[in-house]
Design an enzyme around this catalytic site. Structure first.
Site, PDB file in Angstrom:
ATOM      1  N   LYS A 128       0.873  -1.194   0.000  1.00 44.17           N
ATOM      2  CA  LYS A 128       0.000   0.000   0.000  1.00 44.17           C
ATOM      3  C   LYS A 128       0.900   1.231   0.000  1.00 44.17           C
ATOM      4  O   LYS A 128       2.002   1.197   0.543  1.00 44.17           O
ATOM      5  CB  LYS A 128      -0.877   0.013   1.252  1.00 44.17           C
ATOM      6  N   ASP A 168      -6.939   4.427  -4.805  1.00 44.61           N
ATOM      7  CA  ASP A 168      -7.607   4.240  -3.511  1.00 44.61           C
ATOM      8  C   ASP A 168      -8.218   5.605  -3.188  1.00 44.61           C
ATOM      9  O   ASP A 168      -8.456   6.405  -4.113  1.00 44.61           O
ATOM     10  CB  ASP A 168      -6.627   3.764  -2.429  1.00 44.61           C
TER      11      ASP A 168
HETATM   12  P1  NDP Z   1     -13.017   7.542  -2.719  1.00 47.94           P
HETATM   13  O1  NDP Z   1     -11.936   8.526  -2.572  1.00 47.94           O
HETATM   14  O2  NDP Z   1     -13.587   7.298  -4.061  1.00 47.94           O
HETATM   15  O3  NDP Z   1     -14.231   7.898  -1.754  1.00 47.94           O
HETATM   16  C1  NDP Z   1     -14.056   7.968  -0.392  1.00 47.94           C
HETATM   17  C2  NDP Z   1     -15.330   8.503   0.244  1.00 47.94           C
HETATM   18  O4  NDP Z   1     -15.203   8.393   1.656  1.00 47.94           O
HETATM   19  C3  NDP Z   1     -15.596   9.979  -0.058  1.00 47.94           C
HETATM   20  O5  NDP Z   1     -16.976  10.217  -0.052  1.00 47.94           O
HETATM   21  C4  NDP Z   1     -14.931  10.679   1.114  1.00 47.94           C
HETATM   22  O6  NDP Z   1     -15.517  11.921   1.438  1.00 47.94           O
HETATM   23  C5  NDP Z   1     -15.164   9.700   2.243  1.00 47.94           C
HETATM   24  N1  NDP Z   1     -14.028   9.771   3.174  1.00 47.94           N
HETATM   25  C6  NDP Z   1     -12.745   9.457   2.935  1.00 47.94           C
HETATM   26  N2  NDP Z   1     -11.975   9.698   4.005  1.00 47.94           N
HETATM   27  C7  NDP Z   1     -12.811  10.176   4.945  1.00 47.94           C
HETATM   28  C8  NDP Z   1     -12.637  10.602   6.269  1.00 47.94           C
HETATM   29  N3  NDP Z   1     -11.411  10.592   6.854  1.00 47.94           N
HETATM   30  N4  NDP Z   1     -13.738  11.031   6.950  1.00 47.94           N
HETATM   31  C9  NDP Z   1     -14.979  11.044   6.373  1.00 47.94           C
HETATM   32  N5  NDP Z   1     -15.189  10.662   5.101  1.00 47.94           N
HETATM   33  C10 NDP Z   1     -14.128  10.226   4.409  1.00 47.94           C
HETATM   34  O7  NDP Z   1     -12.443   6.167  -2.081  1.00 47.94           O
HETATM   35  P2  NDP Z   1     -12.920   4.681  -2.318  1.00 47.94           P
HETATM   36  O8  NDP Z   1     -14.393   4.651  -2.450  1.00 47.94           O
HETATM   37  O9  NDP Z   1     -12.089   4.098  -3.366  1.00 47.94           O
HETATM   38  O10 NDP Z   1     -12.478   3.982  -0.945  1.00 47.94           O
HETATM   39  C11 NDP Z   1     -13.343   3.892   0.183  1.00 47.94           C
HETATM   40  C12 NDP Z   1     -12.837   2.793   1.105  1.00 47.94           C
HETATM   41  O11 NDP Z   1     -12.839   1.538   0.415  1.00 47.94           O
HETATM   42  C13 NDP Z   1     -11.414   2.962   1.628  1.00 47.94           C
HETATM   43  O12 NDP Z   1     -11.307   2.376   2.899  1.00 47.94           O
HETATM   44  C14 NDP Z   1     -10.601   2.138   0.624  1.00 47.94           C
HETATM   45  O13 NDP Z   1      -9.354   1.736   1.121  1.00 47.94           O
HETATM   46  C15 NDP Z   1     -11.536   0.958   0.443  1.00 47.94           C
HETATM   47  N6  NDP Z   1     -11.320   0.151  -0.746  1.00 47.94           N
HETATM   48  C16 NDP Z   1     -11.313   0.717  -1.988  1.00 47.94           C
HETATM   49  C17 NDP Z   1     -11.134  -0.071  -3.104  1.00 47.94           C
HETATM   50  C18 NDP Z   1     -11.215   0.484  -4.484  1.00 47.94           C
HETATM   51  O14 NDP Z   1     -11.147  -0.296  -5.429  1.00 47.94           O
HETATM   52  N7  NDP Z   1     -11.380   1.788  -4.658  1.00 47.94           N
HETATM   53  C19 NDP Z   1     -10.864  -1.514  -2.981  1.00 47.94           C
HETATM   54  C20 NDP Z   1     -10.972  -2.013  -1.636  1.00 47.94           C
HETATM   55  C21 NDP Z   1     -11.150  -1.188  -0.581  1.00 47.94           C
HETATM   56  P3  NDP Z   1     -14.730  13.281   1.078  1.00 47.94           P
HETATM   57  O15 NDP Z   1     -14.637  13.279  -0.413  1.00 47.94           O
HETATM   58  O16 NDP Z   1     -15.554  14.362   1.655  1.00 47.94           O
HETATM   59  O17 NDP Z   1     -13.373  13.148   1.740  1.00 47.94           O
HETATM   60  O1  8G0 Z   2      -7.981  -2.149  -0.384  1.00 46.94           O
HETATM   61  C1  8G0 Z   2      -7.851  -2.721  -1.447  1.00 46.94           C
HETATM   62  O2  8G0 Z   2      -8.022  -3.929  -1.582  1.00 46.94           O
HETATM   63  C2  8G0 Z   2      -7.477  -1.943  -2.667  1.00 46.94           C
HETATM   64  C3  8G0 Z   2      -7.760  -0.603  -2.709  1.00 46.94           C
HETATM   65  C4  8G0 Z   2      -7.438   0.112  -3.853  1.00 46.94           C
HETATM   66  C5  8G0 Z   2      -6.809  -0.517  -4.912  1.00 46.94           C
HETATM   67  C6  8G0 Z   2      -6.515  -1.854  -4.841  1.00 46.94           C
HETATM   68  C7  8G0 Z   2      -5.840  -2.543  -6.014  1.00 46.94           C
HETATM   69  O3  8G0 Z   2      -4.708  -2.982  -5.893  1.00 46.94           O
HETATM   70  O4  8G0 Z   2      -6.472  -2.635  -7.037  1.00 46.94           O
HETATM   71  C8  8G0 Z   2      -6.849  -2.581  -3.724  1.00 46.94           C
END
Ligand code: NDP
Ligand code: 8G0
Length: 451
Positions: A128, A168
């Site tokens: 990561k 991410d």
């Molecule tokens: P995005 O950046 O697309 O969206 C994140 C969302 O969560 C936004 O609405 C953001 O609001 C909110 N957010 C983020 N940080 C905070 C915080 N500290 N407090 C309150 N709200 C927060 O991220 P993803 O949707 O990609 O990721 C969301 C979660 O899923 C994370 O934990 C990530 O690690 C996990 N994940 C993502 C994957 C992926 O493929 N994208 C895969 C597996 C896991 P704002 O914009 O206002 O900050």
């Molecule tokens: O948390 C996860 O599994 C994650 C989040 C964002 C990207 C990736 C990836 O390697 O595609 C994994």
């Protein structure tokens, strides 16, 4: 001394040498609570020193990222890549851009990623990275210059058989485009050193949707195995990013009801449930404007039934399933109690480690079923693994094929959780199952190297 004592001593040493890394310790404790009790029952098969090795990242890379802002000023941010474990395959895991990140976050996320990637059954290790750069309020050219400067540093440590980052929090299609474009220019090679690329330049179909869709495939299978279904289930989601929006899209397709979305500033609620059109609009706005829910709420083509509250608590109300999809430790003990009070029967962890330790304990002493993030959200990295495979083959699969593979991988993960998490009386502890299944796969490879 038995293996439990030895493992507890290893854990104590780890904590004394990494003081202050609370998220990392929390992730390790969550896994090791289950692993220790499992290994104790199978003592002759395990070497505690090999297990101890799993607790330490292979390496932590830290670099400075210097970039020029729109006023011509020189800005500097910190960048990290934690290459945690490559026992099963090259390091794989996303890149996060958020002002609050620290090394602790990347260590916890790299550790979790190692066991999650093992659960997918694909040959991927765990890593990561990211930066404390804050993309909010930055212009497009500033984002581009930052991404390029970040990649100038990161490019020496990554490659298709070495370490394959992806997006991410704060890193979506736009940022990946800038990063991949620069990587290609620096190396002179067009190869799959990043995943989540646009489909027009080597990205896989369905990667953008994969984490949200995979979450729903997982949830649906768990319900089917309990003679239940998603149809009609009321769902509360937090977050309004990649994971929550595509999760919402698939939930609505399955006739579940999506009641809430949120971001760091407020909560958007729909008493009757969001429509597919509203979610499509939000996805479009997110990808083109990169703004906040409060900017979007009035610009949707259909705003009927929507109510936005500044601040606000996303877990208020009455619903069947809670799906935190924003960030780590977003659900604390008080919120866990609110979720229990709301009548929820399932905590579906779509974000990474969204529940504090006290929240997990609260769910354990209730009848809420806890579905762990390393299993629930593994669909994202699974399709990243498929993107890597397509790049290596010089092939591009159809959406249907990738979606079918994703469904099959999520089904296999549900099965692995059930096989390893069965309790007396036939109930399943999915968290224990995911921890033990992931651990066994990583251990098997590590035992071949060190055993
Ligand atoms: P995005 O950046 O697309 O969206 C994140 C969302 O969560 C936004 O609405 C953001 O609001 C909110 N957010 C983020 N940080 C905070 C915080 N500290 N407090 C309150 N709200 C927060 O991220 P993803 O949707 O990609 O990721 C969301 C979660 O899923 C994370 O934990 C990530 O690690 C996990 N994940 C993502 C994957 C992926 O493929 N994208 C895969 C597996 C896991 P704002 O914009 O206002 O900050
Ligand atoms: O948390 C996860 O599994 C994650 C989040 C964002 C990207 C990736 C990836 O390697 O595609 C994994």
């Amino acid at each position: 001394m038995g293996i439990r004592d030895n493992l507890e001593a290893h854990l104590e040493h780890l904590k004394s040498t990494t003081q202050g890394e609370h998220n990392f310790h929390q992730a390790v404790d969550e896994l090791f609570d289950d692993v220790i009790s499992y290994v104790e029952q199978n003592e002759s098969e395990y070497n505690d020193q090999v297990i101890n090795r799993m607790l330490y990242p292979d390496r932590v890379i830290n670099f400075s990222v210097a970039w020029v802002d729109d006023e011509g000023g020189l800005q500097v941010n910190q960048g990290w890549r934690v290459q945690f474990n490559n026992a099963i395959g090259p390091y794989k895991g996303g890149l996060r851009l958020h002002p609050d990140v620290s090394l602790d976050d990347f260590k916890f996320l790299g550790f979790e990623q190692t066991f999650k990637d093992a659960l997918t059954g694909l040959p991927m290790g765990g890593g990561k990275g990211g930066s404390d750069f804050n993309p909010k309020g930055r212009s497009n050219p500033e984002i581009r210059r930052f991404c390029q400067a970040f990649m100038t540093e990161l490019s020496r440590y990554i490659g298709p058989d070495q370490d394959i980052p992806a997006g991410d929090i704060g890193v979506g299609g736009r940022e990946l485009g800038y990063m991949f474009g620069h990587y290609k220019q620096l190396t002179g090679k067009f190869h799959g050193a990043l995943t989540g690329k646009g489909p027009s330049f080597g990205g896989s179909c369905i990667r953008t949707e994969a984490t949200g869709y995979g979450t729903v495939y997982f949830l649906e299978q768990v319900l089917i195995d309990q003679d239940d279904e998603l149809k009609g289930k009321r769902c509360a989601l937090s977050g309004a990013g990649n994971v929550s929006l595509y999760c919402s899209q698939k939930l609505i397709e399955k006739e579940a009801v999506v009641l809430t979305l949120s971001d760091s500033q407020g909560v958007l609620r729909s008493e009757e449930g969001f429509t597919q059109e509203q979610i499509t609009d939000l996805i479009e706005l997110k990808e083109t404007n990169h703004g906040a829910l409060k900017d979007y709420k009035d610009t949707l083509s259909d705003t009927s039934g929507l109510k936005y509250t500044e601040g606000g608590d996303v877990w208020d109300g009455e619903y069947d399933i809670a799906i935190p999809s924003a960030t780590q430790n977003e659900v604390d003990e008080a919120e866990a109690k609110a979720i229990i009070k709301a009548g929820a029967k399932i905590m579906c962890q779509a974000a990474n480690m969204p529940c504090t330790k006290a929240a997990v304990e609260a769910f354990k002493s209730s009848d809420v079923q806890n579905l762990p993030s390393k299993a629930v959200n593994a669909g994202g990295v699974a399709v990243s693994g498929l993107e890597r495979a397509q790049n290596a083959m010089g092939m591009s699969w159809t959406s249907e094929k990738v979606d079918d593979e994703l469904k099959s991988i999520m089904k296999n993960i549900v099965k692995a959780c059930q096989d390893n998490g069965k309790l007396e009386g036939g109930k399943v502890d999915y968290s224990r199952g995911a921890n033990i299944a992931g651990f066994k796969r990583v251990y098997k490879a590590m035992a071949a190297y060190y055993g």
